[in-house]
Design a protein around this motif. Structure first.
Motif, PDB file in Angstrom:
ATOM      1  N   PRO A  56       0.830  -1.199   0.000  1.00 31.66           N
ATOM      2  CA  PRO A  56       0.000   0.000   0.000  1.00 31.66           C
ATOM      3  C   PRO A  56       0.863   1.246   0.000  1.00 31.66           C
ATOM      4  CG  PRO A  56       0.045  -1.017   2.173  1.00 31.66           C
ATOM      5  CD  PRO A  56       0.724  -1.959   1.241  1.00 31.66           C
ATOM      6  N   PRO A  57       0.438   2.290  -0.694  1.00 31.99           N
ATOM      7  CA  PRO A  57       1.230   3.508  -0.739  1.00 31.99           C
ATOM      8  C   PRO A  57       1.258   4.197   0.609  1.00 31.99           C
ATOM      9  CG  PRO A  57      -0.923   3.875  -1.734  1.00 31.99           C
ATOM     10  CD  PRO A  57      -0.827   2.407  -1.422  1.00 31.99           C
ATOM     11  N   SER A  58       2.352   4.907   0.873  1.00 31.68           N
ATOM     12  CA  SER A  58       2.435   5.661   2.118  1.00 31.68           C
ATOM     13  C   SER A  58       1.471   6.841   2.067  1.00 31.68           C
ATOM     14  CB  SER A  58       3.864   6.158   2.315  1.00 31.68           C
ATOM     15  OG  SER A  58       4.261   6.950   1.203  1.00 31.68           O
ATOM     16  N   GLU A  59       1.051   7.304   3.241  1.00 29.08           N
ATOM     17  CA  GLU A  59       0.142   8.438   3.303  1.00 29.08           C
ATOM     18  C   GLU A  59       0.852   9.696   2.806  1.00 29.08           C
ATOM     19  OE1 GLU A  59      -3.158   8.740   4.092  1.00 29.08           O
ATOM     20  OE2 GLU A  59      -3.033   6.567   3.835  1.00 29.08           O
ATOM     21  N   PRO A  60       0.115  10.586   2.163  1.00 28.05           N
ATOM     22  CA  PRO A  60       0.746  11.811   1.661  1.00 28.05           C
ATOM     23  C   PRO A  60       1.225  12.696   2.799  1.00 28.05           C
ATOM     24  CG  PRO A  60      -1.647  11.898   1.399  1.00 28.05           C
ATOM     25  CD  PRO A  60      -1.319  10.499   1.815  1.00 28.05           C
ATOM     26  N   TRP A  61       2.289  13.408   2.555  1.00 30.33           N
ATOM     27  CA  TRP A  61       2.864  14.337   3.527  1.00 30.33           C
ATOM     28  C   TRP A  61       2.412  15.737   3.156  1.00 30.33           C
ATOM     29  CZ3 TRP A  61       6.839  18.108   2.872  1.00 30.33           C
ATOM     30  CH2 TRP A  61       7.382  18.605   4.057  1.00 30.33           C
ATOM     31  N   HIS A  62       1.572  16.330   4.007  1.00 30.38           N
ATOM     32  CA  HIS A  62       0.967  17.637   3.710  1.00 30.38           C
ATOM     33  C   HIS A  62       0.284  17.613   2.342  1.00 30.38           C
ATOM     34  CE1 HIS A  62       2.652  19.493   7.239  1.00 30.38           C
ATOM     35  NE2 HIS A  62       3.898  19.214   6.867  1.00 30.38           N
ATOM     36  N   GLY A  63      -0.310  16.472   2.002  1.00 27.73           N
ATOM     37  CA  GLY A  63      -0.994  16.340   0.717  1.00 27.73           C
ATOM     38  C   GLY A  63      -0.098  15.998  -0.445  1.00 27.73           C
ATOM     39  N   ILE A  64       1.229  15.993  -0.251  1.00 26.66           N
ATOM     40  CA  ILE A  64       2.167  15.695  -1.334  1.00 26.66           C
ATOM     41  C   ILE A  64       2.401  14.191  -1.351  1.00 26.66           C
ATOM     42  CG2 ILE A  64       4.450  16.118  -2.285  1.00 26.66           C
ATOM     43  CD1 ILE A  64       4.496  18.731  -0.714  1.00 26.66           C
ATOM     44  N   ALA A  65       1.938  13.523  -2.410  1.00 28.22           N
ATOM     45  CA  ALA A  65       2.010  12.066  -2.491  1.00 28.22           C
ATOM     46  C   ALA A  65       2.976  11.646  -3.579  1.00 28.22           C
ATOM     47  CB  ALA A  65       0.615  11.481  -2.765  1.00 28.22           C
ATOM     48  N   GLY A  66       3.391  10.379  -3.496  1.00 29.86           N
ATOM     49  CA  GLY A  66       4.254   9.804  -4.526  1.00 29.86           C
ATOM     50  C   GLY A  66       5.593   9.386  -3.955  1.00 29.86           C
ATOM     51  N   PRO A  67       5.971   8.101  -4.146  1.00 28.64           N
ATOM     52  CA  PRO A  67       7.232   7.599  -3.592  1.00 28.64           C
ATOM     53  C   PRO A  67       8.451   7.819  -4.474  1.00 28.64           C
ATOM     54  CG  PRO A  67       6.020   5.796  -4.603  1.00 28.64           C
ATOM     55  CD  PRO A  67       5.154   7.031  -4.755  1.00 28.64           C
ATOM     56  N   SER A  68       8.294   8.490  -5.607  1.00 30.78           N
ATOM     57  CA  SER A  68       9.401   8.611  -6.548  1.00 30.78           C
ATOM     58  C   SER A  68      10.522   9.473  -5.977  1.00 30.78           C
ATOM     59  CB  SER A  68       8.910   9.236  -7.860  1.00 30.78           C
ATOM     60  OG  SER A  68       8.516  10.578  -7.646  1.00 30.78           O
ATOM     61  N   PRO A  69      11.758   9.266  -6.447  1.00 34.29           N
ATOM     62  CA  PRO A  69      12.870  10.124  -6.015  1.00 34.29           C
ATOM     63  C   PRO A  69      12.612  11.599  -6.309  1.00 34.29           C
ATOM     64  CG  PRO A  69      13.705   8.158  -7.111  1.00 34.29           C
ATOM     65  CD  PRO A  69      12.215   8.136  -7.292  1.00 34.29           C
ATOM     66  N   ALA A  70      11.908  11.887  -7.414  1.00 28.71           N
ATOM     67  CA  ALA A  70      11.630  13.284  -7.755  1.00 28.71           C
ATOM     68  C   ALA A  70      10.788  13.957  -6.686  1.00 28.71           C
ATOM     69  CB  ALA A  70      10.919  13.360  -9.111  1.00 28.71           C
ATOM     70  N   MET A  71       9.774  13.252  -6.169  1.00 34.59           N
ATOM     71  CA  MET A  71       8.939  13.845  -5.124  1.00 34.59           C
ATOM     72  C   MET A  71       9.625  13.822  -3.773  1.00 34.59           C
ATOM     73  SD  MET A  71       6.633  15.093  -6.830  1.00 34.59           S
ATOM     74  CE  MET A  71       5.755  15.818  -5.451  1.00 34.59           C
ATOM     75  N   ASP A  72      10.503  12.859  -3.545  1.00 35.64           N
ATOM     76  CA  ASP A  72      11.334  12.895  -2.332  1.00 35.64           C
ATOM     77  C   ASP A  72      12.172  14.171  -2.327  1.00 35.64           C
ATOM     78  OD1 ASP A  72      10.419  10.575  -1.194  1.00 35.64           O
ATOM     79  OD2 ASP A  72      12.022   9.320  -2.010  1.00 35.64           O
ATOM     80  N   ALA A  73      12.699  14.535  -3.503  1.00 31.28           N
ATOM     81  CA  ALA A  73      13.502  15.751  -3.603  1.00 31.28           C
ATOM     82  C   ALA A  73      12.656  16.986  -3.314  1.00 31.28           C
ATOM     83  CB  ALA A  73      14.133  15.846  -4.989  1.00 31.28           C
ATOM     84  N   VAL A  74      11.411  16.996  -3.814  1.00 32.32           N
ATOM     85  CA  VAL A  74      10.517  18.125  -3.537  1.00 32.32           C
ATOM     86  C   VAL A  74      10.262  18.246  -2.036  1.00 32.32           C
ATOM     87  CG1 VAL A  74       8.156  18.979  -3.824  1.00 32.32           C
ATOM     88  CG2 VAL A  74       9.415  18.127  -5.811  1.00 32.32           C
ATOM     89  N   ARG A  75       9.979  17.122  -1.383  1.00 30.58           N
ATOM     90  CA  ARG A  75       9.721  17.159   0.059  1.00 30.58           C
ATOM     91  C   ARG A  75      10.954  17.642   0.838  1.00 30.58           C
ATOM     92  NH1 ARG A  75       6.045  12.748  -1.351  1.00 30.58           N
ATOM     93  NH2 ARG A  75       7.798  11.328  -1.635  1.00 30.58           N
ATOM     94  N   ARG A  76      12.139  17.205   0.410  1.00 29.75           N
ATOM     95  CA  ARG A  76      13.361  17.659   1.086  1.00 29.75           C
ATOM     96  C   ARG A  76      13.537  19.172   0.939  1.00 29.75           C
ATOM     97  NH1 ARG A  76      15.632  12.958  -1.167  1.00 29.75           N
ATOM     98  NH2 ARG A  76      16.588  14.193  -2.843  1.00 29.75           N
ATOM     99  N   GLN A  77      13.264  19.683  -0.260  1.00 26.00           N
ATOM    100  CA  GLN A  77      13.395  21.126  -0.473  1.00 26.00           C
ATOM    101  C   GLN A  77      12.403  21.908   0.380  1.00 26.00           C
ATOM    102  OE1 GLN A  77      13.987  22.476  -4.666  1.00 26.00           O
ATOM    103  NE2 GLN A  77      13.906  20.294  -5.157  1.00 26.00           N
ATOM    104  N   VAL A  78      11.191  21.384   0.496  1.00 25.51           N
ATOM    105  CA  VAL A  78      10.187  22.053   1.326  1.00 25.51           C
ATOM    106  C   VAL A  78      10.674  22.134   2.771  1.00 25.51           C
ATOM    107  CG1 VAL A  78       7.876  21.832   2.325  1.00 25.51           C
ATOM    108  CG2 VAL A  78       8.206  21.479  -0.136  1.00 25.51           C
ATOM    109  N   ARG A  79      11.199  21.019   3.286  1.00 23.92           N
ATOM    110  CA  ARG A  79      11.679  21.009   4.676  1.00 23.92           C
ATOM    111  C   ARG A  79      12.831  21.990   4.883  1.00 23.92           C
ATOM    112  NH1 ARG A  79      11.131  15.221   3.824  1.00 23.92           N
ATOM    113  NH2 ARG A  79       9.314  14.425   4.957  1.00 23.92           N
TER     114      ARG A  79
END
Length: 475
Positions: A128-151
């Motif tokens: 099952p997919p992980s829950e979205p973080w602040h609504g930002i979903a997707g396990p791809s490296p590209a979205m991991d990078a977006v989440r890191r930049q936000v933090r």
């Protein structure tokens, strides 16, 4: 590419196993066979199975003992085999997660239908997919990078400029920046393209009573509404040029003045802005002031389109489906056919389009199986780049060859020796083709495949000569 479903048959009845395996293989299943509990446990250590067909009566125990080794809550679905029709009531009483059961002798039509249903119900993702973080979903490296930049940027006061196509979730990213910032004020959003230009000034800066016709009361603008928080300016390139000047001044002075007012109002507002087109294009076309961009883009970010992160498609689709199931009290599942369709689609509307398609498929689903229907894509001609070239079906071969030659020359800075090498032809052949295009640009070239590596004087006279094998020749 879709992998076939895998069926485990656990039974010591050779005739039954042979018949069941033949039917399953005809339906596209890969089949693994075990004749006892011990063999079945060994198979489970070696493979993952989509469907398990398990006999209740095995030489070394009951097939029910195998259930604790199966992934009943996830991938594997179980069909039980019995020689006693009365087992149906017993299974229902035990509340086991069984798809169904078959009674010996094998009823071919029913068994085929059971397998087809089980394959269609197979979850599109194994975990099952992980829950979205602040609504930002997707396990791809590209979205991991977006989440890191936000933090990283959220705790700072830097203005953030987000680029991304319509529907990728730019506002979600902006809201996540605010949520992680710890700022006590509200998150206020404004779509600059959705407000009429003559009203946008008042919308942003506010106005005093009587400042213009219809201003019957003081209006507090979005800047003031966002005091202590974050103001998100979406589609900033749609803001009129004269208003961009006022915005730039407000950002530099940290003060605004309401329309018709005389009092400067101090701002404590963090600005996050966004555009659905590359900022360089917006600047070159005059839709975005360059000085304003550099003031807004203290920290630039980019949210990639969904088609560039295909591993996010199914997890996000499953999240939307899970939300619909929770809201409506259902347990609908995405079929493998539906998952394949989602993977192959190009998603011009990105996540917003994915959400709409899942919702429509949910509404139209027959029973618990959800198979999204997708729009018929008009591929059209793909946009060419410096390293690619596009042809419409039916383009004459000589025209394809001509365009390919000139495109390759341009890519290698008119170095004819290099162009000939990558095209797999002799340098003299390339010169001959160029000469033929000069003489008759609309006609097919002569197909001369000579091996002479020397320069062609006629070509040089025509302005297409090379200065040497190892040097670029710039036209």
């Amino acid at each position: 590419m879709t992998h076939p479903s895998v069926l485990l048959i656990v039974d010591d009845d050779v005739g039954f196993v042979r018949a069941a395996a033949e039917i399953a293989r005809a339906l596209g299943f890969d089949v693994v066979i075990a004749g006892s509990l011990g063999q079945a446990r060994q198979r489970l250590r070696e493979h993952a199975f989509d469907v398990a067909l398990v006999d209740l009566s095995l030489p070394d125990g009951s097939g029910l003992e195998l259930l604790e080794h199966l992934d009943l809550g996830g991938r594997t679905q179980v069909i039980l085999i019995t020689g006693h029709p009365t087992v149906e009531s017993a299974l229902k009483a035990m509340h086991l997660p069984i798809v169904d059961y078959v009674v010996k002798p094998l009823q071919v039509a029913k068994f085929r239908q059971l397998l087809q249903t089980a394959a269609a119900r197979q979850p599109a993702t194994e975990t099952p997919p992980s829950e979205p973080w602040h609504g930002i979903a997707g396990p791809s490296p590209a979205m991991d990078a977006v989440r890191r930049q936000v933090r990283r940027v959220a705790p700072t006061d830097a203005s953030v400029f987000i680029e991304g196509e319509s529907g990728v979730g730019k506002e979600l990213v902006a809201a996540a920046i605010h949520a992680e910032s710890g700022r006590p004020g509200p998150f206020v959003a404004c779509n600059c393209g959705a407000v009429p230009p003559d009203l946008l000034t008042s919308q942003l800066f506010g106005h005093e009573r009587g400042s213009f016709t219809g201003a019957n009361a003081r209006h507090v603008g979005l800047f003031e509404q966002a005091q202590g928080g974050t103001l998100f300016l979406d589609e900033i390139g749609e803001m009129p040029a004269h208003l961009q000047v006022h915005l730039l001044r407000a950002l530099e002075t940290r003060h605004i003045r309401r329309v018709g007012g005389s009092e400067d109002i101090h701002l404590d507002v963090r600005i996050v802005s966004a555009t659905n087109r590359p900022h360089a294009d917006a600047i070159s076309t005059g839709r975005l002031r360059e000085d304003l961009y550099y003031r807004l883009a203290e920290f630039p970010m980019s949210v990639p389109p969904l088609r560039d992160r295909p591993m996010d498609i199914l997890p996000i689709a499953q999240l939307f489906l899970d939300r619909l199931n929770r809201r409506c009290g259902t347990a609908r599942v995405l079929t493998r056919e539906g998952a394949d369709r989602l993977r192959r689609y190009r998603w011009p509307g990105n996540i917003r389009e994915l959400k709409n398609i899942i919702q429509r498929a949910y509404i139209l689903a027959d029973g618990d199986l959800v198979t999204p229907g997708l729009p018929v894509e008009d591929p059209g001609p793909s946009a060419e780049t410096a390293s690619s070239i596009t042809f419409v079906v039916g383009t004459p071969l000589h025209e394809i060859e001509r365009r390919m030659l000139f495109k390759t020359l341009a890519y290698f800075d008119n170095n004819k020796a290099k162009a000939a090498q990558v095209l797999g032809i002799a340098t003299k052949t390339l010169y001959n083709r160029l000469n033929s295009y000069q003489a008759a640009p609309a006609g097919p070239p002569a197909l001369d495949d000579g091996d002479d590596q020397g320069n062609d004087p006629a070509a040089e006279a025509a302005g297409v000569g090379d200065t040497g094998e190892n040097h670029g020749d710039h036209a």
